[in-house]
Scaffold this motif. Structure first.
Motif, PDB file in Angstrom:
ATOM      1  N   ILE A 183      12.467   6.492 159.902  1.00 16.78           N
ATOM      2  CA  ILE A 183      13.695   6.310 159.128  1.00 16.78           C
ATOM      3  C   ILE A 183      13.678   7.249 157.928  1.00 16.78           C
ATOM      4  N   ASN A 184      14.810   7.864 157.678  1.00 19.25           N
ATOM      5  CA  ASN A 184      14.936   8.680 156.460  1.00 19.25           C
ATOM      6  C   ASN A 184      16.411   8.927 156.177  1.00 19.25           C
ATOM      7  N   GLY A 185      16.665   9.482 155.021  1.00 22.06           N
ATOM      8  CA  GLY A 185      18.022   9.852 154.650  1.00 22.06           C
ATOM      9  C   GLY A 185      18.164  11.359 154.604  1.00 22.06           C
ATOM     10  N   THR A 186      19.392  11.808 154.669  1.00 21.32           N
ATOM     11  CA  THR A 186      19.673  13.233 154.515  1.00 21.32           C
ATOM     12  C   THR A 186      21.047  13.369 153.865  1.00 21.32           C
ATOM     13  N   HIS A 187      21.319  14.555 153.359  1.00 18.60           N
ATOM     14  CA  HIS A 187      22.598  14.804 152.691  1.00 18.60           C
ATOM     15  C   HIS A 187      23.386  15.867 153.444  1.00 18.60           C
ATOM     16  N   MET A 212      21.831   7.659 156.143  1.00 21.31           N
ATOM     17  CA  MET A 212      20.573   7.099 156.618  1.00 21.31           C
ATOM     18  C   MET A 212      20.566   7.142 158.136  1.00 21.31           C
ATOM     19  N   ALA A 213      19.448   7.588 158.701  1.00 20.75           N
ATOM     20  CA  ALA A 213      19.343   7.679 160.157  1.00 20.75           C
ATOM     21  C   ALA A 213      17.986   7.168 160.617  1.00 20.75           C
ATOM     22  N   VAL A 214      17.966   6.682 161.838  1.00 17.39           N
ATOM     23  CA  VAL A 214      16.733   6.292 162.518  1.00 17.39           C
ATOM     24  C   VAL A 214      16.614   7.181 163.742  1.00 17.39           C
ATOM     25  N   CYS A 215      15.423   7.680 164.001  1.00 18.59           N
ATOM     26  CA  CYS A 215      15.230   8.470 165.219  1.00 18.59           C
ATOM     27  C   CYS A 215      14.015   7.962 165.978  1.00 18.59           C
ATOM     28  N   ASP A 216      14.021   8.182 167.290  1.00 20.34           N
ATOM     29  CA  ASP A 216      12.851   7.848 168.109  1.00 20.34           C
ATOM     30  C   ASP A 216      11.966   9.076 168.238  1.00 20.34           C
ATOM     31  N   TRP A 217      10.908   8.974 169.011  1.00 23.78           N
ATOM     32  CA  TRP A 217       9.955  10.088 169.130  1.00 23.78           C
ATOM     33  C   TRP A 217      10.448  11.167 170.075  1.00 23.78           C
ATOM     34  N   MET A 219      13.261  12.632 169.391  1.00 21.79           N
ATOM     35  CA  MET A 219      14.163  13.355 168.501  1.00 21.79           C
ATOM     36  C   MET A 219      15.624  13.003 168.748  1.00 21.79           C
ATOM     37  N   CYS A 220      15.883  11.747 169.113  1.00 21.58           N
ATOM     38  CA  CYS A 220      17.241  11.245 169.267  1.00 21.58           C
ATOM     39  C   CYS A 220      17.544  10.238 168.165  1.00 21.58           C
ATOM     40  N   PHE A 221      18.763  10.262 167.675  1.00 24.45           N
ATOM     41  CA  PHE A 221      19.183   9.288 166.671  1.00 24.45           C
ATOM     42  C   PHE A 221      19.467   7.958 167.354  1.00 24.45           C
ATOM     43  N   THR A 222      18.890   6.882 166.830  1.00 25.94           N
ATOM     44  CA  THR A 222      19.119   5.554 167.396  1.00 25.94           C
ATOM     45  C   THR A 222      19.958   4.679 166.481  1.00 25.94           C
ATOM     46  N   PHE A 223      20.225   5.153 165.276  1.00 25.38           N
ATOM     47  CA  PHE A 223      21.094   4.436 164.342  1.00 25.38           C
ATOM     48  C   PHE A 223      21.515   5.411 163.256  1.00 25.38           C
ATOM     49  N   VAL A 224      22.739   5.244 162.767  1.00 27.83           N
ATOM     50  CA  VAL A 224      23.209   6.081 161.652  1.00 27.83           C
ATOM     51  C   VAL A 224      24.123   5.245 160.766  1.00 27.83           C
ATOM     52  N   LEU A 225      23.971   5.408 159.481  1.00 26.90           N
ATOM     53  CA  LEU A 225      24.862   4.802 158.490  1.00 26.90           C
ATOM     54  C   LEU A 225      25.294   5.925 157.556  1.00 26.90           C
ATOM     55  N   ALA A 226      26.506   6.412 157.749  1.00 25.61           N
ATOM     56  CA  ALA A 226      27.007   7.573 157.001  1.00 25.61           C
ATOM     57  C   ALA A 226      28.074   7.146 156.011  1.00 25.61           C
ATOM     58  N   GLY A 227      28.409   8.063 155.093  1.00 22.89           N
ATOM     59  CA  GLY A 227      29.525   7.859 154.189  1.00 22.89           C
ATOM     60  C   GLY A 227      29.172   7.397 152.793  1.00 22.89           C
ATOM     61  N   TRP A 228      27.879   7.190 152.504  1.00 23.38           N
ATOM     62  CA  TRP A 228      27.498   6.784 151.151  1.00 23.38           C
ATOM     63  C   TRP A 228      27.575   7.983 150.215  1.00 23.38           C
ATOM     64  N   GLU A 229      27.886   7.708 148.951  1.00 21.89           N
ATOM     65  CA  GLU A 229      27.997   8.777 147.968  1.00 21.89           C
ATOM     66  C   GLU A 229      26.636   9.428 147.731  1.00 21.89           C
TER      67      GLU A 229
END
Length: 410
Positions: A183-187, A212-217, A219-229
């Motif tokens: 899990i990590n965040g990016t801008h 914020m995104a979650v990825c598996d091993w 290298m696929c995204f399994t969850f995303v929460l976008a739109g935060w300032e």
């Protein structure tokens, strides 16, 4: 005699009034004629604008029937993946119009997100009006969002199987056999109104949305929460993801866990590094050896969790729109993030070979600073619903001790 003079004066006044009426009528008639002439020149007799002999449809067919490199460069994917994603988008509601087929719509969308070009450039390349370009872009975007429900989620909801990345690497097996992802965040750059920019301009120095995104091993995204300032702390976004049941976060089952960095709390199911110790890989590359056993664990933890940094790297390298977002509505900008992650996963799960994935799978590939996201240290004064657990500290200590024991034996 006076009566005759008075009559002459009255006649002259009437003639002057008639002349004034004629002048006014002439001016009005001239004005109307000028408007009619201007309309005729601009609308009825205007010079055609989109006159290229190579229409958008013909250009797309030329790309698909030509050298495979052209398809990858223009649409950022191989030919068979392009054809497959067109089929899937049709299954999720995308339909041809009277004047444009699905292939041309998807190609137009991919050129926009893959190269970050504006509406005018797409008008010229595909020979359509700006309104047509915008309308079909949003049609493909909506279809991609429907497809995201299938592709942005764990492949195995029970997380029963251990991925080969861990099984086949002695650095991670068997120490991290229960790790199911990172899990990590990016801008990502964004465009907002001037009165909102203060909330969106964070450490980057320009407006961004924090994702914020979650990825598996894989290298696929399994969850995303976008739109935060952009000024939002990663821990706040994390807290919302875990506590808002409407977001359908893929919580780890008992005994499994995600890897997070020091910017996040560590409740049950989440393991972070030892704080106040070296952690990030560039820090270890600048010196030889480890100062203590905690740094050994941090090194292995960072090496494995770096998968999500590489995943961000592939994603941002493929879709140039993420580096310079056009002036869409903010909701559309958030949707573009989700749509491009969907296409990222689609390519990964259907392409045996992909140039961008191959590049970032190589651990010798340098991750650019914009892709390497370091979460700010967690401010303990923040009020969060998710709290760290001592139980996960014990799990971390156990993994550290096993790694040290293994290194002593070898």
């Amino acid at each position: 005699m006076n009566d005759q003079n008075e009559q002459l004066d009255n006649n002259r006044e009437e003639e002057d009034d008639n002349d004034d009426d004629d002048d006014e009528f002439f001016q009005q008639a001239s004005f109307v004629a000028a408007l009619i002439g201007e309309y005729a020149v601009s609308q009825l007799c205007k010079e055609p604008c989109r006159t290229s002999e190579l229409s958008g449809h013909a250009w797309v067919q030329e790309i698909l029937q030509g050298n495979s490199t052209r398809c990858y460069e223009m649409f950022r994917m191989e030919k068979h993946i392009f054809n497959l994603i067109c089929t899937k988008l049709v299954e999720h509601g995308l339909k041809s119009s009277k004047r444009m087929g699905v292939e041309e719509m998807v190609a137009m969308f991919l050129v926009v997100v893959g190269h970050g070009v504006g509406n005018r450039m797409i008008q010229e390349r595909f020979q359509h009006s700006g309104e047509t370009v915008s309308r079909h872009f949003h049609r493909v975007l909506r279809a991609c969002l429907k497809l995201s429900m299938k592709y942005i989620k764990p492949e195995g909801p029970t997380f029963h199987d251990c991925h080969s990345k861990i099984k086949n690497d002695q650095r991670y097996w068997p120490f991290f056999k229960n790790a199911i992802g990172a899990i990590n965040g990016t801008h990502v750059s964004c465009v907002v109104n001037a009165n909102e920019q203060t909330r969106y301009i964070g450490r980057k120095g320009y407006p961004t949305q924090n994702i914020m995104a979650v990825c598996d091993w894989n290298m696929c995204f399994t969850f995303v929460l976008a739109g935060w300032e952009g000024t939002a702390h990663d821990a706040r976004v994390f807290d919302q993801a875990l506590t808002n049941v409407n977001l359908n976060f893929p919580h780890p089952p008992p005994g499994k866990y995600y890897l997070v960095d020091s910017g996040y709390p560590t409740p049950i199911g989440y393991i972070g590094p030892y704080r106040c110790e070296r952690y990030h890989l560039p820090d270890f590359r600048r010196s030889n050896g480890f100062a203590n056993n905690n740094e050994v664990f941090n090194y292995y933890h960072s090496s494995l969790r770096c998968t999500i940094e590489r995943t961000f790297g592939v994603w941002k390298n493929r879709f140039a729109i993420l580096r310079c977002m056009p002036k869409f509505k903010f909701q559309t900008q958030v949707q573009i993030v989700v749509a491009t992650m969907t296409i990222h996963n689609f390519i990964r799960r259907n392409a045996e070979i992909d140039v961008d994935f191959n590049l970032y799978e190589d651990e010798n590939t340098t991750i650019h600073h914009d892709d390497y996201h370091i979460s700010p240290n967690l401010d303990q004064s923040q009020v969060l619903n998710v709290a760290s657990s001592l139980e996960m500290d014990h799990v971390r200590d156990s993994i550290r001790n096993k790694i040290i024991e293994y290194k002593l034996k070898t």
